[in-house]
Design an enzyme around this catalytic site. Structure first.
Site, PDB file in Angstrom:
ATOM      1  N   THR A 107       0.830  -1.210   0.000  1.00  0.00           N
ATOM      2  CA  THR A 107       0.000   0.000   0.000  1.00  0.00           C
ATOM      3  C   THR A 107       0.866   1.264   0.000  1.00  0.00           C
ATOM      4  OG1 THR A 107      -1.449   1.298   1.438  1.00  0.00           O
ATOM      5  CG2 THR A 107      -0.150  -0.363   2.519  1.00  0.00           C
ATOM      6  N   ASP A 108       0.295   2.363  -0.505  1.00  0.00           N
ATOM      7  CA  ASP A 108       1.007   3.652  -0.462  1.00  0.00           C
ATOM      8  C   ASP A 108       1.151   4.172   0.973  1.00  0.00           C
ATOM      9  OD1 ASP A 108      -1.651   4.356  -0.031  1.00  0.00           O
ATOM     10  OD2 ASP A 108      -1.716   5.947  -1.538  1.00  0.00           O
ATOM     11  N   GLU A 109       0.365   3.574   1.903  1.00  0.00           N
ATOM     12  CA  GLU A 109       0.409   4.087   3.286  1.00  0.00           C
ATOM     13  C   GLU A 109       1.768   3.839   3.950  1.00  0.00           C
ATOM     14  OE1 GLU A 109      -3.039   3.623   5.675  1.00  0.00           O
ATOM     15  OE2 GLU A 109      -4.355   3.384   3.949  1.00  0.00           O
ATOM     16  N   TYR A 134      -1.314  -0.348  10.918  1.00  0.00           N
ATOM     17  CA  TYR A 134      -1.580  -1.105   9.679  1.00  0.00           C
ATOM     18  C   TYR A 134      -0.429  -0.935   8.698  1.00  0.00           C
ATOM     19  CZ  TYR A 134      -3.255  -1.433   4.815  1.00  0.00           C
ATOM     20  OH  TYR A 134      -3.367  -1.687   3.467  1.00  0.00           O
ATOM     21  N   LYS A 138       2.389  -3.584   7.182  1.00  0.00           N
ATOM     22  CA  LYS A 138       2.572  -3.808   5.740  1.00  0.00           C
ATOM     23  C   LYS A 138       4.035  -3.528   5.361  1.00  0.00           C
ATOM     24  CE  LYS A 138      -0.208  -4.448   2.839  1.00  0.00           C
ATOM     25  NZ  LYS A 138      -0.740  -5.714   2.255  1.00  0.00           N
TER      26      LYS A 138
END
Ligand code: NAD
Length: 332
Positions: A107-109, A134, A138
Site C-alpha cells: 500500500t502507499d500508506e 496497519y 505492511k
C-alpha cells in the site's frame, strides 16, 4: 484473470476473516478453472500443500488485515501476524517451492504522510516511513520481500497502490460505508476537518496493474500504482451526497483519527512505462463513483446479506471506536 486467461487455473487461498466473503466470487464458484482453499497464510504447511496439490507457478498475495481504525483501536497483533509474518511465510513457500513470480500487494500508506501544500509525490525511492500500525505491519512485509530478494533471490515484486473504490468492497471502507449509511437514512461521519487527501483508483485498474506486473514486472522492483486522482475526504463525501441526492446536512464531523496521515499522492510513472494506464483516470472519477454507488444500490441482496452478517460485529467495532475516542478526549 479467469476472463482474460481462460487457460489459467486460479486458486484462491483465503482465511475468510470477518472481511472475507465467498459470495463475492459466487459467479466463478463453478468454473472448473477456479478453486477455493480456506487457509491462513501464516501456515507454511498449508501453503506448501496447496502449491503442490495445484501445481502453482505464480503467486499474488492480497491477504491482509486492512482496516486502519481497527489497527489503532482494536490492537495491532493480527496486523503484524498477517501483514508481516504472513508475508514472510508466503516468501518461504515461494522460495522452497520454486515459484516463478510472486507479487506482494502492499500500500502507499507505507510511505507515511505528505503535507497538503507539498509539491512532491511518493515515488518508488521515497523512504518508507509508516505512521499507522496497519501501514507499519505492511512495511514489515515489504522489508521481508526486499530481504528475501537480496538474500535468497526470491522473484518478488512489491506494489504500493493508492485507495481503491469499486463494487464488492467490505462496508468498513469509507465509500461503501457512507453509501450504506445513507441508504439507511443515517448521517455520514467525517473525520476532523475532512481535508485529508487520498489518491483514489478504481479496483479494476489496480487488478489490471497486478496482472501486468505478474507477467512483465521485474523481480526485486517496487511499483507504485495510482491514477493521479487526489481528493479530500470532504470532496469524496460531497460527491457521494450529490450522486445520492442528499444534502450537506447528512454530514457529521467527528473527532479526527489519532495520527491521521494528511495526504497520500502517488507518482505512477514507472508502471505506466510498462504499458499500464487506468481506464478510470481522474476525469472519469465521478463517473466511476456513480457506477460504484449504482452497483451497491442494485445489488441489494449482496448489501443486505453482508449488512446482516456483519451488523453486530460492525456495531461492536463502532462502539469500541467511540469508547476509545471518548477516552482519548477525556484524557486530553
Ligand atoms: N482497499 C484498498 O484501498 C487498498 C489499497 C492499497 C492496497 N491494498 C492492499 O490490497 C490487499 C487487499 O485489500 P482489501 O481492501 O481487499 O482487503 P480486505 O480487508 O477487504 O480483504 C482481505 C482479505 O484477506 C483475507 N485474509 C486476511 N488475513 C488472512 C490470512 N492470515 N490468511 C489468508 N487470508 C487472509 C480476508 O479473509 C479477506 O478476504 C491488501 O493487501 C491491502 O493492503 C488495499
Amino acid at each position: 484473470m479467469l476472463k482474460t486467461y481462460p487457460d489459467y487455473a486460479i486458486v484462491n487461498f483465503d482465511k475468510l476473516t470477518y472481511a472475507g466473503n465467498v459470495n463475492n466470487l459466487a459467479d466463478v464458484a463453478n468454473n472448473p478453472k477456479y478453486t477455493f482453499v480456506q487457509g491462513d497464510i501464516i501456515d507454511l504447511d498449508a501453503l506448501t500443500k496447496t502449491i503442490h496439490e495445484h501445481g502453482i507457478t505464480h503467486v499474488i498475495n492480497f491477504a491482509a488485515e486492512t482496516h486502519v481504525d481497527r489497527s489503532i483501536h482494536g490492537g495491532a497483533k493480527e496486523f503484524v501476524l498477517t501483514n508481516t509474518l504472513g508475508v514472510q511465510m508466503v516468501l518461504d513457500a515461494v522460495r522452497l517451492n520454486k515459484i516463478e513470480k510472486f507479487v506482494n500487494v502492499s500500500t502507499d500508506e507505507v510511505y507515511g504522510s505528505l503535507g497538503l501544500d507539498e509539491q512532491r509525490l511518493f515515488t518508488e525511492s521515497t523512504p518508507i516511513n509508516p505512521n499507522m500500525p496497519y501501514a507499519a505491519a505492511k512495511a514489515g512485509g515489504d522489508l521481508m520481500c526486499n530481504a528475501y530478494f537480496v538474500t535468497h533471490k526470491v522473484p518478488v515484486i512489491v506494489t504500493h497502490c493508492s485507495n481503491n473504490y469499486g463494487p464488492y468492497q467490505f462496508p468498513e471502507k469509507v465509500i461503501p460505508f457512507f453509501v450504506f449509511k445513507l441508504l439507511k437514512g443515517e448521517k455520514v461521519p467525517v473525520y476532523g476537518d475532512g481535508l485529508n487527501i487520498r489518491d483514489w483508483i478504481h479496483v479494476t485498474d489496480h487488478a489490471k496493474a497486478l496482472d501486468l506486473l505478474l507477467h512483465k514486472g521485474i523481480a526485486g522492483e517496487i511499483y507504485n500504482i495510482g491514477s493521479d486522482n487526489e481528493r479530500s475526504n470532504l470532496e469524496i463525501t460531497k460527491m457521494i451526497l450529490s450522486i445520492m441526492k442528499k444534502g450537506d446536512d447528512m454530514i457529521e464531523y467527528v473527532t479526527d483519527r489519532p495520527g491521521h496521515d494528511r495526504r497520500y499522492a502517488i507518482d505512477a510513472t514507472k508502471i505506466t512505462q510498462l504499458g499500464w494506464k487506468p481506464d478510470y483516470p481522474r476525469e472519469k472519477f465521478e463517473h466511476g463513483l456513480a457506477e460504484t454507488i449504482a452497483w451497491y444500490k442494485e445489488n441489494t441482496a449482496w448489501v443486505e446479506q453482508l449488512w446482516q452478517k456483519k451488523h453486530d460485529q460492525m456495531n461492536t467495532f463502532q462502539k469500541d471506536l467511540k469508547r476509545s475516542n471518548d477516552k482519548m478526549q477525556s484524557a486530553t
